[in-house]
Scaffold this active site. Structure first.
Site, PDB file in Angstrom:
ATOM      1  N   ASP A  78     -94.800   6.148 -48.159  1.00 19.65           N
ATOM      2  CA  ASP A  78     -95.415   7.403 -48.605  1.00 19.65           C
ATOM      3  C   ASP A  78     -94.529   8.221 -49.517  1.00 19.65           C
ATOM      4  OD1 ASP A  78     -93.728   8.022 -46.266  1.00 19.65           O
ATOM      5  OD2 ASP A  78     -94.551  10.045 -46.458  1.00 19.65           O
ATOM      6  N   ASP A  81     -89.045   7.713 -47.555  1.00 18.30           N
ATOM      7  CA  ASP A  81     -88.704   6.953 -46.361  1.00 18.30           C
ATOM      8  C   ASP A  81     -89.367   5.580 -46.408  1.00 18.30           C
ATOM      9  OD1 ASP A  81     -91.388   7.506 -45.794  1.00 18.30           O
ATOM     10  OD2 ASP A  81     -90.867   9.295 -44.647  1.00 18.30           O
ATOM     11  N   TYR A 230     -97.457  14.083 -40.519  1.00 18.71           N
ATOM     12  CA  TYR A 230     -98.752  14.264 -41.178  1.00 18.71           C
ATOM     13  C   TYR A 230     -99.793  14.722 -40.153  1.00 18.71           C
ATOM     14  CZ  TYR A 230     -96.819  12.112 -45.361  1.00 18.71           C
ATOM     15  OH  TYR A 230     -96.068  11.850 -46.475  1.00 18.71           O
ATOM     16  N   GLU A 475     -87.619  15.269 -52.838  1.00 19.61           N
ATOM     17  CA  GLU A 475     -88.325  14.086 -52.341  1.00 19.61           C
ATOM     18  C   GLU A 475     -89.653  13.915 -53.083  1.00 19.61           C
ATOM     19  OE1 GLU A 475     -89.433  11.838 -48.164  1.00 19.61           O
ATOM     20  OE2 GLU A 475     -89.233  14.018 -48.155  1.00 19.61           O
TER      21      GLU A 475
END
Length: 618
Positions: A78, A81, A230, A475
């Site tokens: 995603d 990571d 999430y 990120e």
């Protein structure tokens, strides 16, 4: 995804126009589109194909699903990571598909349509695997907690690769419905070139929607390991409507239109006026789709209900542009700002909705009605363009928040694969904690450029710290990039042919800002040009952003430049304060012949008085 807070700083903007990055020289949207699609290849899991273009990546996650007796190889990581989270992955596929559905013609003209379709298929191939039975869907591979304890490239993973699923006893309507939406939207993309695959996707979409609607519940109550990363804050009602809208668009089946008409009130589609759109909250997206159905004359007996959807869609558009009753916050530099952690996801998704809705309105010969008055489709598109241009470098820092685009972009991205030497360069094993000690803590540029990645972006004041541990800002995420594909294709296409169901009228060209030059003469070889580049309303006050260009039109190098600025009532970037005047920043002390410098300031007044008070020639 990470979850700690880091401090940010502000950096001055100072540019020599002779080496001016794309931020102020006009953007190459075709190049940005190519790079933004390429990013998805860096996020691939599984066995990489022969035509893999991101060569520093290798195969990874090759045993995913095996302990559960199912093949879950493939798909996308995603963000920075090595976890495969089903909800944001499905949303990513939906938005990439929507981009092609609206602007596939422009992508084809850029030579990027096949790459975009490959990116979608890499996701849908995995989603098909993740749906092995009608009422079973795997929604996560890997565990965020153990994954974040380690800093390893995907090829070296030693963390848990447990697979988590939903089923009738452990429902997840939001996850199943979003995956149904992704399958339905992608089926439209592949209908012409791969009808068998398109039909396969539709069959999965039918089953997933029925599963989602029949066995209701939040997915993170069943897959609890996802809650920290999430969590489905909005619940599942929005995804049920979202999936129904995409299934109607893909099939023209009246059942799904009836579902939207009959359930709009109960599921919030006609009630919620949102100021965000993203992987969690889908209301603005479904409201935009239903508004399009209405403008296509498909409302029928649900016209009244669909008008309520449309009203909420238009409230979203107005709020983004600062022209509604409840407006989205914007930074001093003009960027939509929702939250400090990965704010860019909301910028790209809002820009996409504004872009497509501007074209819907243009095709219908209508304008957007906001609390502050009417807004033309061309004005909406211009605002969406301003957000994309900010991402690409038109901002107070002159920083491109798309890695690899322009000259000044993030070099220490919070991304495991990018920050660790490629396994093809150094196959030595990188251990779980060793990666933190050796690679995460390095204060150097990433060994692998994560081309096309859109990072989290600046804070509420346009500040940004390019530091690997600053995950809130550095990120990237797949769902940052997915919506911008369509916007970039649209901007590159300009006045070209549109790939939409409604005939789209050509928007009026945006007028160029007026320049106020200081004439050059033999006695005044240094010129000053100012222009207002943006305006917005904040707490009842109108703010303006001004760009000022100082040009050396002599044939000699200027030294000891002093600039006097009066009637300045806000912050300034790009010069160093020197007593009562301004001068060069610390890293340069001259302005070569024929070159220019640019600085930016923001205040709620007319242009400041800018004068060159003194200088010498080298």
């Amino acid at each position: 995804m990470e979850n700690t807070v880091k401090l940010c700083f502000i950096a001055p903007l100072f540019l020599l126009l002779g080496i001016l990055p794309l931020a102020f020289a006009g953007h190459d949207y075709s190049q940005a589109l190519s790079k933004s699609i390429l990013f998805f290849e860096a996020q691939r899991s599984g066995y990489l194909p022969r035509n893999q273009r991101v060569q520093w990546r290798g195969n990874s996650g090759l045993n995913d699903g095996k302990p559960s007796g199912v093949d879950l190889t493939g798909g996308y990581y995603d963000a920075g990571d090595n976890v495969k989270f089903g909800l944001p992955m499905a949303f990513t596929v939906t938005m990439m598909s929507w981009s092609i559905i609206e602007y596939g013609g422009q992508m084809a003209a850029s030579g990027e349509l096949s790459h975009a379709m490959d990116a979608i298929k890499w996701g849908t191939d995995y989603l098909i695997k993740a749906h092995p039975q009608p009422n079973v869907l795997y929604g996560e591979v890997g565990d965020g907690n153990t994954d974040h304890y380690c800093w390893q490239r995907p090829e070296d993973m030693t963390t848990s690769r447990a697979a988590y699923r939903i089923d009738p006893s452990n429902p997840g309507s939001d996850l199943a419905a979003e995956t149904a939406a992704a399958m339905a939207a992608a089926s439209i993309v592949f209908r012409r070139d791969n009808s068998a695959y398109s039909n396969e996707l539709l069959n999965h979409a039918y089953q997933l929607f029925e599963f989602a609607d029949k066995y209701r519940g939040k997915y993170d109550s069943s897959i609890t390991v996802a809650q920290k990363y999430y969590r489905s804050v909005s619940g599942y009602a929005d995804e049920l409507l979202w999936a129904a809208a995409w299934l109607y668009k893909a099939t023209n089946n009246q059942f799904y239109l009836n579902y939207l008409g009959n359930n709009g009130d109960a599921l919030g589609g006609t009630g919620w006026a949102m100021t965000e759109f993203g992987w969690d909250v889908k209301y603005a997206g479904v409201q935009t789709l239903v508004a399009k159905f209405l403008m296509q004359g498909k409302g029928g007996r649900y016209t009244g209900e669909f008008q309520q959807y449309q009203q909420k869609a238009e409230a979203f558009m107005c709020s983004c542009m600062g022209k509604g009753n409840q407006n989205v916050q914007r930074t001093p530099g003009g960027l939509i700002f929702r939250q400090r952690w990965n704010n860019m996801q909301f910028v790209t998704s809002a820009s996409f909705l504004l872009t497509v809705y501007s074209d819907y309105l243009a095709s219908a010969g209508k304008s957007l009605k906001c609390a502050s008055g009417y807004v033309s489709p061309s004005e909406m598109l211009s605002f969406a363009k301003s957000q994309v241009d900010y991402i690409l470098g038109d901002n107070p820092r002159a920083t491109s928040y798309m890695v690899g685009y322009g000259n000044n972009y993030p070099r220490q991205v919070h991304h495991r694969g990018s920050s660790i030497v490629s396994i093809k360069v150094d196959p030595s094993f990188v251990s779980c904690r060793g990666g933190y000690a050796t690679w995460f803590s390095r204060k150097a540029s990433d060994p692998n450029v994560l081309t096309g990645a859109i990072v989290g972006g600046p804070d509420a004041y346009d500040n940004f710290a390019d530091q690997r541990d600053n995950y809130e800002q550095t990120e990237p995420a797949t769902y940052n990039n997915a919506p911008i594909l369509g916007v970039l294709a649209r901007l590159h296409g300009g006045q070209g042919v549109y790939n939409q169901l409604l005939p789209v009228a050509q928007p009026k060209p945006v007028p160029h800002p007026k320049l106020t030059p200081t004439p050059a003469s033999s006695s005044n070889p240094i010129t000053v040009e100012q222009r207002m580049t943006d305006s917005w309303l904040n707490h009842g006050r109108t703010y303006h952003r001004y760009s000022t260009i100082v040009t050396n039109k002599s044939d000699k190098t200027v030294k000891n430049l002093k600039i006097s600025i009066s009637k300045l009532y806000g912050p300034l970037w790009g010069l160093t304060k020197f007593g009562d005047s301004y001068t060069f920043p610390a890293w340069t002390n001259s302005l070569p012949a024929g070159k220019s410098i640019e600085f930016v300031y923001i205040h709620s007044a007319s242009p400041a008085n800018v004068l060159v008070s003194s200088y010498t020639f080298a």
